[in-house]
Design an enzyme around this catalytic site. Structure first.
Site, mmCIF file in Angstrom:
data_model
loop_
_atom_site.group_PDB
_atom_site.id
_atom_site.type_symbol
_atom_site.label_atom_id
_atom_site.label_comp_id
_atom_site.label_asym_id
_atom_site.label_seq_id
_atom_site.Cartn_x
_atom_site.Cartn_y
_atom_site.Cartn_z
ATOM 1 N N THR A 10 0.826 -1.205 0.000
ATOM 2 C CA THR A 10 0.000 0.000 0.000
ATOM 3 C C THR A 10 0.861 1.255 0.000
ATOM 4 O O THR A 10 0.666 2.166 -0.821
ATOM 5 C CB THR A 10 -0.936 -0.003 1.217
ATOM 6 N N TYR A 68 -12.203 -6.316 -5.563
ATOM 7 C CA TYR A 68 -13.198 -5.457 -6.218
ATOM 8 C C TYR A 68 -14.607 -5.730 -5.695
ATOM 9 O O TYR A 68 -15.326 -4.811 -5.303
ATOM 10 C CB TYR A 68 -13.153 -5.632 -7.734
ATOM 11 N N TYR A 105 -2.902 -10.510 3.543
ATOM 12 C CA TYR A 105 -2.948 -9.064 3.803
ATOM 13 C C TYR A 105 -4.354 -8.652 4.192
ATOM 14 O O TYR A 105 -5.266 -8.631 3.360
ATOM 15 C CB TYR A 105 -2.487 -8.323 2.551
ATOM 16 N N LYS A 163 -0.528 -10.002 7.627
ATOM 17 C CA LYS A 163 -0.305 -8.614 7.996
ATOM 18 C C LYS A 163 -1.650 -8.028 8.388
ATOM 19 O O LYS A 163 -2.572 -7.959 7.564
ATOM 20 C CB LYS A 163 0.312 -7.823 6.844
#
Length: 301
Positions: free
Chosen positions: A48, A111, A141, A171
């Site tokens: 990110t 999405y 993630y 994470k």
């Protein structure tokens, strides 16, 4: 010897850009060297903070190839390879493996919202079955405030059970400490990493595996001090001082929108112009905001 397949201080590395907003590969390689020299065990590029989803598949492959060609050990890299389309996630992950990189961070397909755990399990299973490589080590993630797709404790447990030795970490970037504790309890051998620098120390004490964080672009040395010394009674003073520095730098990095602020801070701290550039829709800090940061950085421990 750590019980985890993946552990340590990982920098969610920012990606420098040229004036035309192409990737500045030489500067990025230098930044990776700086992070490793400062104490990072590995560089978690193309996440990110690295603006990964602003780059094409071809650009992401080139970033990885160019940093390895510049001399960075593939074993010191952990790229993000998860995108919305499963075939592209498979392609990016296979490419990483072909370059000698074994560790990846993998977002879920992000999405479609409101999907079930069964759907997410099927997506990860289709991806991992297509890759079918025992060398692979996957850190899941969980960043639902950005992706819109939470990874439940039950889902993570299912994936760890179905893909032992492959799905080895998660994470947790929502900043939910109770969720991190629940993951550790449910999967004792799973490497749980906070995405917020100040949470590494308390999570290490709970059985965490390190961190994957943005402010490590600036204070990797302090994070490494905490990681190495958190359980050492003789290092209490050093760890407390390092933690205070971590908290102060993280707080400043949240003064404005985090990604442009981190990039501006890197430029100020290292005396390098151009770090403030981002790809739209992200926008850089204004000149006045950057000017505001400089004296505040100078005042930090």
């Amino acid at each position: 010897m750590s019980k985890f397949a993946v552990s340590g201080v990982f920098s969610a590395a920012a990606t420098p850009l040229n004036a035309d907003l192409s990737v500045d590969h030489a500067r990025f390689a230098n930044h990776c060297r700086r992070l490793l020299d400062a104490g990072c065990h590995s560089v978690a590029l193309l996440g990110t903070t690295g603006e990964a989803n602003s780059f094409s598949v071809a650009e992401r492959k080139e970033i990885l190839d160019r940093v390895i060609a510049a001399g960075i050990d593939p074993d010191a890299l952990m790229p993000g390879t998860g995108v919305a389309a499963i075939p592209e996630t498979v392609d990016l992950t296979r490419h990483a493996l072909s370059a000698g990189v074994r560790k990846v961070v993998m977002l879920p397909p992000f999405y479609y919202k409101g999907v079930s755990d069964d759907g997410l399990f099927a997506a990860y299973a289709r991806t991992l079955d297509a890759i079918a490589d025992d060398r692979l080590r996957v850190v899941l993630y969980h960043i639902p405030q950005v992706s819109g797709i939470p990874l439940s404790v039950d889902l993570v447990s299912r994936l760890v059970t179905a893909y032992p030795g492959i799905v080895v970490g998660v994470k947790e970037s929502r900043g939910d400490f109770a969720n991190m504790q629940a993951l550790i309890k449910a999967c004792p051998n799973l490497a749980v990493f906070p995405g917020a620098d100040p949470l590494m120390l308390p999570l290490l004490k709970e059985g965490g595996a390190g961190c994957i964080t943005a402010t490590s672009n600036l204070i990797a040395d302090s994070l490494r001090t905490v990681f190495d010394g958190y359980a050492d009674p003789s290092a209490v003073a050093q760890v407390e001082a390092a933690q205070a520095r971590i908290d102060a730098w993280r707080t400043l990095s949240n003064s404005y929108a985090q990604i442009p602020t981190i990039k501006a801070m890197i430029g100020i701290e290292n005396g390098e112009t151009g770090w403030e550039r981002l790809r739209p829709p992200l926008m850089p800090l204004s000149p006045s905001e950057i000017a505001d940061l400089a004296p505040r950085i100078a005042a930090l421990p």
